[in-house]
Design an enzyme around this catalytic site. Structure first.
Site, PDB file in Angstrom:
ATOM      1  N   SER A   1      36.594  32.757  43.883  1.00 21.83           N
ATOM      2  CA  SER A   1      37.087  32.328  45.196  1.00 21.83           C
ATOM      3  C   SER A   1      37.566  33.496  46.052  1.00 21.83           C
ATOM      4  O   SER A   1      37.726  33.340  47.255  1.00 21.83           O
ATOM      5  CB  SER A   1      38.217  31.307  45.019  1.00 21.83           C
ATOM      6  OG  SER A   1      39.313  31.892  44.351  1.00 21.83           O
TER       7      SER A   1
ATOM      8  N   HIS B   1      37.793  41.074  40.278  1.00 20.02           N
ATOM      9  CA  HIS B   1      39.083  40.931  39.602  1.00 20.02           C
ATOM     10  C   HIS B   1      38.885  40.326  38.228  1.00 20.02           C
ATOM     11  O   HIS B   1      38.013  39.491  38.023  1.00 20.02           O
ATOM     12  CB  HIS B   1      40.062  40.068  40.406  1.00 20.02           C
ATOM     13  CG  HIS B   1      39.521  38.726  40.778  1.00 20.02           C
ATOM     14  ND1 HIS B   1      38.635  38.545  41.832  1.00 20.02           N
ATOM     15  CD2 HIS B   1      39.715  37.505  40.238  1.00 20.02           C
ATOM     16  CE1 HIS B   1      38.327  37.272  41.918  1.00 20.02           C
ATOM     17  NE2 HIS B   1      38.962  36.606  40.963  1.00 20.02           N
TER      18      HIS B   1
ATOM     19  N   ASN C   1      35.129  35.971  36.992  1.00 22.22           N
ATOM     20  CA  ASN C   1      34.287  35.005  37.695  1.00 22.22           C
ATOM     21  C   ASN C   1      33.445  35.746  38.731  1.00 22.22           C
ATOM     22  O   ASN C   1      33.952  36.621  39.436  1.00 22.22           O
ATOM     23  CB  ASN C   1      35.164  33.956  38.387  1.00 22.22           C
ATOM     24  CG  ASN C   1      35.949  33.116  37.402  1.00 22.22           C
ATOM     25  OD1 ASN C   1      35.477  32.860  36.297  1.00 22.22           O
ATOM     26  ND2 ASN C   1      37.142  32.701  37.788  1.00 22.22           N
TER      27      ASN C   1
END
Ligand code: 5GP
Length: 113
Positions: free
Chosen positions: A94, A99, A86
């Site tokens: 977030s 990652h 993401n």
């Protein structure tokens, strides 16, 4: 840049580590979305794929290899798995430390939400 993941890297916050090498640390996601849900982070700080530069070529490759090692360690070679990165607000990122999510252990649907 300190994030929750740099604190896990520094062992200031506990996490269930499943794989580690010179380049990456992999640990179980605190809120798993599948029977296997592992987060793979580079030990060097990078925000996300959108901020990678030429000097991060090895780092990026090592993150992918780390995902492969996690899949192998957790027995996903035959059944398959999904690797998700993401990026930024619309990507649903977030935690601002690059990652990869390694997801598996069930049939995953597509497209994602
Ligand atoms: P993102 O939404 O940024 O792509 O993914 C961040 C992931 O980190 C989420 O799936 C979230 O559940 C996980 N996460 C957030 N805080 C912690 C934590 O303190 N420990 C662990 N193990 N995972 C965390």
């Amino acid at each position: 840049m300190e994030t929750i993941f740099t604190r896990i890297l520094a062992r200031e916050i506990p996490a269930e580590i499943v794989y580690e090498d010179d380049w990456v640390l992999a640990f179980k996601d605190i809120a798993p979305q599948a029977p296997v849900h592992v987060i793979v982070i580079p030990k060097n700080y990078v925000t996300n794929v959108l901020t990678l530069t030429e000097s991060d070529v090895e780092l990026a490759g090592r993150v992918l290899l780390g995902c492969q090692r996690v899949g192998q360690a957790l027995g996903l070679e035959k059944s398959g798995m999904r690797v998700v990165l993401n990026c930024g607000e619309d990507g649903g990122q977030s935690v601002g430390h690059l990652h990869a999510h390694v997801l598996g252990g069930r049939k995953l649907t597509w497209p994602p939400g």
